[in-house]
Scaffold this motif. Structure first.
Motif, mmCIF file in Angstrom:
data_model
loop_
_atom_site.group_PDB
_atom_site.id
_atom_site.type_symbol
_atom_site.label_atom_id
_atom_site.label_comp_id
_atom_site.label_asym_id
_atom_site.label_seq_id
_atom_site.Cartn_x
_atom_site.Cartn_y
_atom_site.Cartn_z
ATOM 1 N N GLU A 26 0.945 2.194 -17.787
ATOM 2 C CA GLU A 26 2.250 1.343 -17.963
ATOM 3 C C GLU A 26 1.732 -0.298 -18.072
ATOM 4 O OE1 GLU A 26 5.323 2.063 -15.437
ATOM 5 O OE2 GLU A 26 5.051 4.337 -15.339
ATOM 6 N N THR A 27 0.778 -0.409 -17.211
ATOM 7 C CA THR A 27 0.216 -1.884 -17.004
ATOM 8 C C THR A 27 -0.596 -2.068 -18.405
ATOM 9 O OG1 THR A 27 -1.791 -1.178 -15.926
ATOM 10 C CG2 THR A 27 0.467 -1.761 -14.550
ATOM 11 N N GLU A 28 -1.209 -1.260 -19.004
ATOM 12 C CA GLU A 28 -2.161 -1.412 -20.186
ATOM 13 C C GLU A 28 -1.637 -1.188 -21.293
ATOM 14 O OE1 GLU A 28 -5.493 -2.461 -19.454
ATOM 15 O OE2 GLU A 28 -4.960 -2.556 -17.302
ATOM 16 N N PHE A 29 -0.541 -0.692 -21.551
ATOM 17 C CA PHE A 29 0.094 -0.398 -22.852
ATOM 18 C C PHE A 29 1.700 -0.795 -23.038
ATOM 19 C CE2 PHE A 29 -3.275 2.851 -22.489
ATOM 20 C CZ PHE A 29 -4.129 2.469 -23.842
ATOM 21 N N PRO A 30 1.841 -2.010 -23.490
ATOM 22 C CA PRO A 30 2.938 -2.576 -23.482
ATOM 23 C C PRO A 30 4.235 -1.764 -24.336
ATOM 24 C CG PRO A 30 1.560 -3.813 -25.288
ATOM 25 C CD PRO A 30 0.761 -2.831 -24.255
ATOM 26 N N GLN A 31 3.733 -0.942 -25.106
ATOM 27 C CA GLN A 31 4.715 0.088 -25.723
ATOM 28 C C GLN A 31 5.288 1.191 -24.498
ATOM 29 O OE1 GLN A 31 1.482 -0.261 -26.436
ATOM 30 N NE2 GLN A 31 1.485 -0.460 -28.695
ATOM 31 N N LEU A 32 4.528 1.468 -23.345
ATOM 32 C CA LEU A 32 4.993 2.341 -22.673
ATOM 33 C C LEU A 32 5.651 1.605 -21.433
ATOM 34 C CD1 LEU A 32 4.683 5.462 -21.680
ATOM 35 C CD2 LEU A 32 2.421 4.595 -20.443
ATOM 36 N N VAL A 33 6.960 1.857 -21.571
ATOM 37 C CA VAL A 33 7.950 1.171 -20.696
ATOM 38 C C VAL A 33 8.901 2.362 -20.351
ATOM 39 C CG1 VAL A 33 9.502 -0.735 -19.969
ATOM 40 C CG2 VAL A 33 7.400 -1.132 -21.529
ATOM 41 N N PRO A 34 8.698 3.133 -18.987
ATOM 42 C CA PRO A 34 9.792 4.086 -18.898
ATOM 43 C C PRO A 34 11.110 3.389 -18.234
ATOM 44 C CG PRO A 34 8.103 3.990 -17.161
ATOM 45 C CD PRO A 34 7.770 3.044 -18.208
ATOM 46 N N VAL A 35 12.148 3.967 -18.390
ATOM 47 C CA VAL A 35 13.372 3.473 -17.989
ATOM 48 C C VAL A 35 13.276 3.803 -16.115
ATOM 49 C CG1 VAL A 35 15.902 4.012 -17.664
ATOM 50 C CG2 VAL A 35 14.688 4.326 -19.980
ATOM 51 N N ARG A 36 13.882 2.726 -15.750
ATOM 52 C CA ARG A 36 13.863 2.784 -14.275
ATOM 53 C C ARG A 36 15.286 3.210 -13.768
ATOM 54 N NH1 ARG A 36 9.321 1.424 -11.051
ATOM 55 N NH2 ARG A 36 7.730 0.918 -12.443
ATOM 56 N N THR A 37 15.406 3.908 -12.753
ATOM 57 C CA THR A 37 16.803 3.969 -12.090
ATOM 58 C C THR A 37 17.095 3.080 -11.208
ATOM 59 O OG1 THR A 37 15.732 5.287 -10.271
ATOM 60 C CG2 THR A 37 16.550 6.602 -12.137
ATOM 61 N N LYS A 38 18.223 2.732 -10.368
ATOM 62 C CA LYS A 38 18.576 1.879 -9.538
ATOM 63 C C LYS A 38 17.484 2.082 -8.391
ATOM 64 C CE LYS A 38 23.442 1.150 -10.496
ATOM 65 N NZ LYS A 38 24.728 1.482 -10.169
ATOM 66 N N LYS A 39 17.185 3.026 -8.105
ATOM 67 C CA LYS A 39 16.141 3.309 -7.084
ATOM 68 C C LYS A 39 14.697 3.268 -7.277
ATOM 69 C CE LYS A 39 19.020 6.601 -4.458
ATOM 70 N NZ LYS A 39 19.093 7.951 -3.728
ATOM 71 N N GLY A 40 14.370 2.722 -8.558
ATOM 72 C CA GLY A 40 13.002 2.376 -8.977
ATOM 73 C C GLY A 40 12.304 3.826 -9.667
ATOM 74 N N GLN A 41 13.113 4.916 -9.781
ATOM 75 C CA GLN A 41 12.384 5.980 -10.163
ATOM 76 C C GLN A 41 12.159 5.866 -11.717
ATOM 77 O OE1 GLN A 41 14.515 9.595 -9.754
ATOM 78 N NE2 GLN A 41 12.704 10.578 -8.775
ATOM 79 N N ARG A 42 10.709 6.267 -12.185
ATOM 80 C CA ARG A 42 10.444 6.160 -13.506
ATOM 81 C C ARG A 42 11.067 7.234 -14.343
ATOM 82 N NH1 ARG A 42 6.372 4.041 -10.697
ATOM 83 N NH2 ARG A 42 5.265 2.275 -11.684
ATOM 84 N N LEU A 43 11.789 7.100 -15.309
ATOM 85 C CA LEU A 43 12.318 8.248 -16.278
ATOM 86 C C LEU A 43 11.546 8.076 -17.565
ATOM 87 C CD1 LEU A 43 16.056 8.393 -15.278
ATOM 88 C CD2 LEU A 43 14.158 9.943 -14.535
ATOM 89 N N TYR A 44 11.032 9.128 -17.977
ATOM 90 C CA TYR A 44 10.327 9.004 -19.296
ATOM 91 C C TYR A 44 11.157 10.048 -20.434
ATOM 92 C CZ TYR A 44 6.244 7.662 -16.968
ATOM 93 O OH TYR A 44 5.268 6.970 -16.059
ATOM 94 N N THR A 45 11.105 9.465 -21.673
ATOM 95 C CA THR A 45 11.834 10.115 -22.621
ATOM 96 C C THR A 45 10.873 10.922 -23.675
ATOM 97 O OG1 THR A 45 11.638 8.300 -24.413
ATOM 98 C CG2 THR A 45 13.397 8.190 -22.935
ATOM 99 N N ASP A 46 11.399 11.648 -24.606
ATOM 100 C CA ASP A 46 10.590 12.322 -25.533
ATOM 101 C C ASP A 46 9.500 11.420 -26.152
ATOM 102 O OD1 ASP A 46 11.335 14.944 -24.816
ATOM 103 O OD2 ASP A 46 12.958 14.849 -26.116
ATOM 104 N N GLU A 47 9.974 10.308 -26.508
ATOM 105 C CA GLU A 47 9.320 9.284 -27.094
ATOM 106 C C GLU A 47 8.000 8.727 -26.398
ATOM 107 O OE1 GLU A 47 12.557 9.031 -27.105
ATOM 108 O OE2 GLU A 47 13.014 9.744 -29.221
#
Length: 108
Positions: A26-47
């Motif tokens: 995530e820190t190395e590839f700007p295209q990879l930005v998972p959605v964050r919940t209010k608690k900061g949990q990462r959520l990844y999509t099929d993309e």
């Protein structure tokens, strides 16, 4: 959010990567930005899963450096990389189907 999402542990299981590798990428590839919940949990999509698969192929199979993989993803070669990956996967599927141990449907 109407799209299926995956937690980092699920993505680690699906991709065969460790969670710390996913966080590092995530820190190395700007295209990879998972959605964050209010608690900061990462959520990844099929993309995200598709992108992770491409990054993994570039780094582990094509033996590119992180910088090289980053440039490949950002450049005009992006489509060629995805097409090459699809071709490789289809070739593997065909190899499985052509395996002589499996019965063929529609043949006598």
């Amino acid at each position: 959010m109407s799209q299926k999402t995956y937690k980092i542990g699920e993505v680690a299981d699906i991709t065969g990567l460790k969670p710390f590798v996913l966080r590092f990428w995530e820190t190395e590839f700007p295209q990879l930005v998972p959605v964050r919940t209010k608690k900061g949990q990462r959520l990844y999509t099929d993309e995200h899963l598709c992108l992770l698969s491409t990054i993994k192929t570039l780094l582990y199979e094509e033996k590119l450096t992180i910088d090289g993989a980053r440039r490949r993803l950002a450049g005009p070669d992006r489509e060629a990389t995805v097409l090459r990956q699809v071709y490789d996967e289809l070739r593997d599927i065909r190899r499985l189907l052509d395996d002589g141990d499996r019965p063929r449907f529609g043949t006598s």
